[in-house]
Design a protein around this motif. Structure first.
Motif, mmCIF file in Angstrom:
data_model
loop_
_atom_site.group_PDB
_atom_site.id
_atom_site.type_symbol
_atom_site.label_atom_id
_atom_site.label_comp_id
_atom_site.label_asym_id
_atom_site.label_seq_id
_atom_site.Cartn_x
_atom_site.Cartn_y
_atom_site.Cartn_z
ATOM 1 N N LEU A 140 2.152 -0.128 -8.552
ATOM 2 C CA LEU A 140 2.068 -0.098 -7.090
ATOM 3 C C LEU A 140 2.843 -1.280 -6.493
ATOM 4 O O LEU A 140 3.538 -1.150 -5.489
ATOM 5 C CB LEU A 140 0.607 -0.161 -6.627
ATOM 6 C CG LEU A 140 -0.265 1.057 -6.931
ATOM 7 C CD1 LEU A 140 -1.711 0.791 -6.524
ATOM 8 C CD2 LEU A 140 0.258 2.296 -6.196
ATOM 9 N N ARG A 141 2.718 -2.432 -7.151
ATOM 10 C CA ARG A 141 3.364 -3.635 -6.645
ATOM 11 C C ARG A 141 4.868 -3.603 -6.910
ATOM 12 O O ARG A 141 5.671 -3.761 -5.995
ATOM 13 C CB ARG A 141 2.743 -4.874 -7.316
ATOM 14 C CG ARG A 141 3.190 -6.193 -6.696
ATOM 15 C CD ARG A 141 2.709 -7.367 -7.521
ATOM 16 N NE ARG A 141 3.477 -7.506 -8.759
ATOM 17 C CZ ARG A 141 3.219 -8.424 -9.698
ATOM 18 N NH1 ARG A 141 2.201 -9.262 -9.545
ATOM 19 N NH2 ARG A 141 3.958 -8.509 -10.781
ATOM 20 N N ASP A 142 5.234 -3.339 -8.168
ATOM 21 C CA ASP A 142 6.627 -3.552 -8.562
ATOM 22 C C ASP A 142 7.519 -2.328 -8.374
ATOM 23 O O ASP A 142 8.712 -2.471 -8.123
ATOM 24 C CB ASP A 142 6.696 -4.026 -10.021
ATOM 25 C CG ASP A 142 6.010 -5.374 -10.189
ATOM 26 O OD1 ASP A 142 5.718 -6.024 -9.149
ATOM 27 O OD2 ASP A 142 5.733 -5.781 -11.329
ATOM 28 N N LEU A 143 6.944 -1.160 -8.481
ATOM 29 C CA LEU A 143 7.784 0.035 -8.298
ATOM 30 C C LEU A 143 7.710 0.533 -6.859
ATOM 31 O O LEU A 143 8.718 0.870 -6.249
ATOM 32 C CB LEU A 143 7.350 1.132 -9.264
ATOM 33 C CG LEU A 143 8.270 2.360 -9.307
ATOM 34 C CD1 LEU A 143 8.433 2.836 -10.745
ATOM 35 C CD2 LEU A 143 7.765 3.495 -8.449
ATOM 36 N N ALA A 144 6.489 0.569 -6.304
ATOM 37 C CA ALA A 144 6.328 1.105 -4.949
ATOM 38 C C ALA A 144 6.473 0.026 -3.882
ATOM 39 O O ALA A 144 6.598 0.335 -2.694
ATOM 40 C CB ALA A 144 4.975 1.796 -4.828
ATOM 41 N N GLY A 145 6.437 -1.227 -4.292
ATOM 42 C CA GLY A 145 6.615 -2.317 -3.320
ATOM 43 C C GLY A 145 5.458 -2.469 -2.353
ATOM 44 O O GLY A 145 5.640 -2.866 -1.207
ATOM 45 N N ARG A 151 -1.033 0.598 3.811
ATOM 46 C CA ARG A 151 -1.824 1.811 3.574
ATOM 47 C C ARG A 151 -1.064 2.736 2.644
ATOM 48 O O ARG A 151 0.167 2.817 2.714
ATOM 49 C CB ARG A 151 -2.120 2.571 4.877
ATOM 50 C CG ARG A 151 -3.255 1.981 5.673
ATOM 51 C CD ARG A 151 -2.810 0.798 6.488
ATOM 52 N NE ARG A 151 -1.652 1.126 7.308
ATOM 53 C CZ ARG A 151 -0.693 0.282 7.628
ATOM 54 N NH1 ARG A 151 -0.724 -0.964 7.198
ATOM 55 N NH2 ARG A 151 0.332 0.669 8.372
ATOM 56 N N VAL A 152 -1.816 3.419 1.799
ATOM 57 C CA VAL A 152 -1.204 4.402 0.924
ATOM 58 C C VAL A 152 -2.094 5.646 0.922
ATOM 59 O O VAL A 152 -3.325 5.541 0.878
ATOM 60 C CB VAL A 152 -0.962 3.827 -0.492
ATOM 61 C CG1 VAL A 152 -2.221 3.233 -1.074
ATOM 62 C CG2 VAL A 152 -0.408 4.858 -1.429
ATOM 63 N N THR A 153 -1.445 6.810 1.056
ATOM 64 C CA THR A 153 -2.216 8.055 1.080
ATOM 65 C C THR A 153 -2.281 8.650 -0.320
ATOM 66 O O THR A 153 -1.277 8.714 -1.027
ATOM 67 C CB THR A 153 -1.592 9.056 2.067
ATOM 68 O OG1 THR A 153 -1.651 8.490 3.380
ATOM 69 C CG2 THR A 153 -2.352 10.386 2.066
ATOM 70 N N SER A 197 1.383 5.564 6.235
ATOM 71 C CA SER A 197 1.625 5.369 4.798
ATOM 72 C C SER A 197 3.076 5.701 4.494
ATOM 73 O O SER A 197 3.560 6.756 4.902
ATOM 74 C CB SER A 197 0.756 6.318 3.964
ATOM 75 O OG SER A 197 -0.602 6.144 4.253
ATOM 76 N N ARG A 198 3.727 4.850 3.728
ATOM 77 C CA ARG A 198 5.078 5.240 3.291
ATOM 78 C C ARG A 198 5.105 5.627 1.817
ATOM 79 O O ARG A 198 6.143 5.971 1.259
ATOM 80 C CB ARG A 198 6.120 4.158 3.608
ATOM 81 C CG ARG A 198 5.807 2.807 3.053
ATOM 82 C CD ARG A 198 6.997 1.869 3.120
ATOM 83 N NE ARG A 198 6.771 0.757 2.217
ATOM 84 C CZ ARG A 198 6.961 0.813 0.914
ATOM 85 N NH1 ARG A 198 7.427 1.901 0.332
ATOM 86 N NH2 ARG A 198 6.677 -0.232 0.157
ATOM 87 N N VAL A 199 3.944 5.600 1.200
ATOM 88 C CA VAL A 199 3.830 6.038 -0.192
ATOM 89 C C VAL A 199 2.714 7.080 -0.276
ATOM 90 O O VAL A 199 1.645 6.914 0.326
ATOM 91 C CB VAL A 199 3.523 4.843 -1.122
ATOM 92 C CG1 VAL A 199 3.274 5.319 -2.552
ATOM 93 C CG2 VAL A 199 4.653 3.813 -1.077
ATOM 94 N N LEU A 200 3.009 8.149 -1.015
ATOM 95 C CA LEU A 200 2.013 9.198 -1.255
ATOM 96 C C LEU A 200 1.784 9.298 -2.762
ATOM 97 O O LEU A 200 2.739 9.323 -3.534
ATOM 98 C CB LEU A 200 2.536 10.535 -0.709
ATOM 99 C CG LEU A 200 1.725 11.793 -1.051
ATOM 100 C CD1 LEU A 200 0.334 11.745 -0.426
ATOM 101 C CD2 LEU A 200 2.460 13.053 -0.572
ATOM 102 N N ASP A 234 8.758 7.205 1.627
ATOM 103 C CA ASP A 234 9.936 6.996 0.779
ATOM 104 C C ASP A 234 9.636 7.093 -0.708
ATOM 105 O O ASP A 234 10.551 7.158 -1.514
ATOM 106 C CB ASP A 234 10.681 5.708 1.146
ATOM 107 C CG ASP A 234 9.779 4.495 1.182
ATOM 108 O OD1 ASP A 234 8.946 4.370 0.260
ATOM 109 O OD2 ASP A 234 9.886 3.684 2.130
ATOM 110 N N LYS A 235 8.331 7.094 -1.058
ATOM 111 C CA LYS A 235 8.018 7.246 -2.487
ATOM 112 C C LYS A 235 6.833 8.180 -2.678
ATOM 113 O O LYS A 235 5.811 8.054 -1.996
ATOM 114 C CB LYS A 235 7.673 5.889 -3.094
ATOM 115 C CG LYS A 235 8.896 4.989 -3.241
ATOM 116 C CD LYS A 235 8.825 4.143 -4.489
ATOM 117 C CE LYS A 235 10.185 3.605 -4.892
ATOM 118 N NZ LYS A 235 11.092 3.276 -3.778
#
Ligand code: WT7
Length: 699
Positions: A140-145, A151-153, A197-200, A234-235
């Motif tokens: 989550l930290r290193d790949l998804a930033g 927030r993440v959905t 959220s920009r990550v799902l 974006d991810k």
């Protein structure tokens, strides 16, 4: 057995007549249960009395391990946004995983039961959970930033990767927002957009009723729809149901989509320290329906929420580390957050997760699971109990399992169903708690204390320690305690598990939950801010509450709230539909289900509209919202100001007394609609449940 003390005198309230309220006999817990219970001190309610508020909640806070201890129990300076355990630093992932390693690293944290019966249950130890949470947190930290406060959905089914994902977020202070896996891609998009959220995070697929469901396709719809709403994702991180193999037909989008199980290799064996966060930082958002279309993102804190989930799990679920605890809810609802993941894991429990439906492939499935894992605490909802009873009333007796404790939650349970649960499922050995609470409240508000207070079928019981309910009438007058008169049940005081606000909409939070009975909008004193639950209730002489259902226009389907407005707006996306009105109709299994009324635009053919409405509701909301009927009517009954009279439609759907309609703009249409729905012959009018009789009253 002694008689439960009930309502005195002959005067019955409207609501009582409506629910055919009858006082039930008390049933007492067995000496065996009492001997092993976590809480046997009858004085606990006194200790948590208003005189000791808020200091009493230290007992809950001290169930947790703090990085730095808090200095202020309750800060009311930003009323009614309450802050608990101020000054404290804490991490939920540490409390649910790391701190148990010394004693329990080799004990099951999660028992995962796949739906296909040829796949064996998997026991994931605390050590294994620790490894998985660390590795995924690093991704989550290193790949998804992602970092604290983002927030993440999550749109995930009932698989162990879901709690791993939640706890990995919690480790870094990332705010997770899990959307029930059965919800559509579009419903998910609304929540992605609202939370920013920009990550799902999702999964390729999962099993449900014997079918492998291609779930990744929902992510594509969700991302596309969210983009149209103005939120770029974006991810997309995709877990594989079978590691090493992607079972979705949906195409991978280069640069955007990442297969988690492939990328994990880069983080194998790595660890990341849990971040000490402020107690009042948000842990997660949980969306719930409101009276207007837009779902509300209930924001829950780390310290207060976790303390409350842990404390109520200990005292009311009676969880000990050596128990095998199975809550059959979905983690996509608050019940799963508080009472599958956070509460039980904070107590080092072994928590069972089941992927599928409890009646597949047959009515004995749930009981085979209970037998195989030797489950001794069981937790489900009346809708499921009714379903299990219908599918196999004699099945439980065929399996060798023994529960000490069972829970019912989500909607009122009929005493008849309660007794089947007690006698057949519980084999007369298990105590039952009927826990009343809400997405907003984080944990239980009312329940009997299992070892010290007798059960009463159909009643949720008294308030739990530290919760002080009050029932108001419409004008804000207190209804005398124990008078058996129905009104709006509120909570006088804040408590640590209460949500902090509606994400991004404080005004709506104040308006929805506090404005109605607030004594002084400028006040910083919690005594001026009773919390409006939105439920109707009455209190018997013995202090037990009976919950009568929602007072607004929410439909509680199978224990979960659906906003009628959301369903109506979905129906209105069909070109032929001019107007839509959704009302609850009593359903033997699910409690309430939606009935949809639509009128058509002139010159449109109605032949396909019924199917179209069902389909659009299933795709925009989900299968859970599937209407019982779609009635195509010539016109809606309306007031002179043009408001659709949902109350009248609800009466028609449920064959209740329609009442006086002469003041309507179009009274003749009422009989036309009635004949359409019920047929020419006048069906005998009966009294209905209070929530339906009152439905739509205040529009
Ligand atoms: C609404 C909250 C509680 C978690 C699952 C549903 C109804 C809940 C009971 C109960 C009677 C109940 C209420 C409440 N409800 N538990 N034991 N007896 N009614 O959470 O979707 O936020 O729904 O469910 O009407 O307000 P939710």
């Amino acid at each position: 057995m002694s008689k439960g003390k009930g309502t005195k005198g002959g005067k019955l309230s409207e609501a009582q007549i409506a629910v055919h309220w009858k006082e039930e006999e008390y049933i007492h817990p067995s000496p065996q249960f009492i001997a092993q219970a976590n809480m046997t001190d009858a004085d606990v309610h006194e200790r948590f009395g208003l005189d000791n508020f808020p200091g009493c909640f230290k007992e809950y806070a001290d169930l947790l391990t703090w990085d730095s201890y808090w200095h202020t129990m309750l800060d009311t300076s930003d009323a009614p946004c309450w802050k608990w355990f101020v000054g404290g630093r804490i991490n939920a992932s540490y409390n649910c995983v790391d701190r148990h390693l010394a004693k329990y690293k080799n004990k099951a944290a999660i028992h995962f039961v796949p739906e296909p019966e040829n796949e064996a249950p998997q026991a994931i130890t605390y050590q294994e959970l620790y490894v998985r949470v660390n590795e995924f947190a690093l991704m989550l930290r290193d790949l998804a930033g992602l970092k604290a406060g983002d927030r993440v959905t999550l749109h995930m089914p009932m698989v162990p990767e879901l709690p791993v994902t939640m706890l990995a977020c919690a480790r870094l202070g990332i705010i997770h927002s899990e959307v029930f896996g059965g919800f559509s891609g579009q419903a998910c998009a609304d929540r992605i957009h609202d939370s920013g959220s920009r990550v799902l995070i999702t999964m390729d697929g999962y099993y449900r009723s014997g079918k492998f469901i291609d779930h990744k396709a929902n992510a594509d719809i969700a991302v596309e729809t969210a983009k149209k709403l103005g939120q770029k994702v974006d991810k997309v991180l995709i877990w594989q149901r079978y590691p090493g193999e992607t079972r979705s037909q949906a195409k991978m989008v280069k640069g955007r989509d990442h297969i988690v199980n492939d990328e994990l290799a880069a983080f194998a064996g790595k660890r990341v320290d849990p971040v000490p966060l402020a107690a009042e930082d948000p842990l997660f958002l949980m969306y719930t329906s409101g009276t207007t279309g837009k779902p509300k993102g209930c924001q829950h804190s780390i310290g207060g929420y976790l303390a409350y989930a842990a404390g109520t799990s200990k005292f009311f679920q009676d969880i000990h580390p050596e128990d095998v605890y199975w809550c059959m809810a979905d983690i996509g609802w608050i019940t799963g957050h508080s009472y599958i993941v956070y509460g039980p894991l904070a107590l080092a429990a072994s928590s069972v997760m089941f992927e599928g439906v409890p009646t597949y492939p047959d009515a004995g499935r749930a009981w085979r699971i209970a037998e195989r894992l030797d489950v001794n605490i069981f937790h489900t909802a009346p809708t499921t109990i009714r379903m299990l009873r219908k599918a196999g009333p004699d099945e439980p007796a065929k399996y060798d399992y023994h529960f000490k404790h069972m829970t019912t939650v989500g909607e009122p349970i009929e005493p008849e169903v309660w007794r089947w649960y007690y006698e057949v499922v519980g084999k007369g050995e298990a105590i039952i708690v009927d826990t009343w609470w809400q997405t907003e409240t984080g944990g239980f508000l009312c329940s009997t204390m299992p070892a010290t207070q007798p059960m009463k079928p159909g009643s949720t019981g008294p308030a739990v320690p530290g919760i002080h309910p009050v029932i108001y009438d419409e004008d804000g007058k207190e209804i005398p305690a124990g008078s058996g008169t129905a009104g709006n049940i509120c909570i006088r005081n804040p408590w640590p598990g209460a949500f902090q606000t509606i994400w991004g909409d404080r005004e709506r939070y104040v308006e929805t939950y506090y404005a109605k009975y607030c004594k002084d909008p400028k006040s910083k004193d919690w005594r001026d801010w009773p919390y409006l639950t939105g439920d109707g209730a009455m209190q018997s002489e013995d202090g037990y509450y009976r919950i009568l259902g929602r007072i607004d226009d929410i439909i509680n389907v199978a224990g979960h709230r659906l906003g009628t407005k959301e369903l109506e707006s979905a129906a209105l996306t069909i070109e032929a539909v001019a107007e839509a009105a959704v009302v609850p109709v009593v359903d033997e299994l699910k409690g309430r289900v939606p009935d949809v009324y639509v009128s058509l635009k002139p010159d449109f053919d109605g032949a396909k509209v019924g199917d179209q409405v069902v389909k659009v509701i299933e795709t925009t909301i989900g299968k859970i919202a599937r209407p019982k009927h779609v009635h195509i009517v010539p016109d809606m009954p309306k007031t002179r100001s043009g408001k659709i009279m949902r109350r009248v439609l609800a009466a028609i759907s449920n064959t209740l007394d329609i009442g006086d309609v002469m003041t309507l703009a179009n009274p003749d249409v009422v009989e036309e609609v009635r004949v359409l729905v019920q047929g020419k012959e006048k069906v005998a009018v009966k009294k209905g449940p209070a929530d339906i009789a009152r439905f739509g009253d205040d529009g």
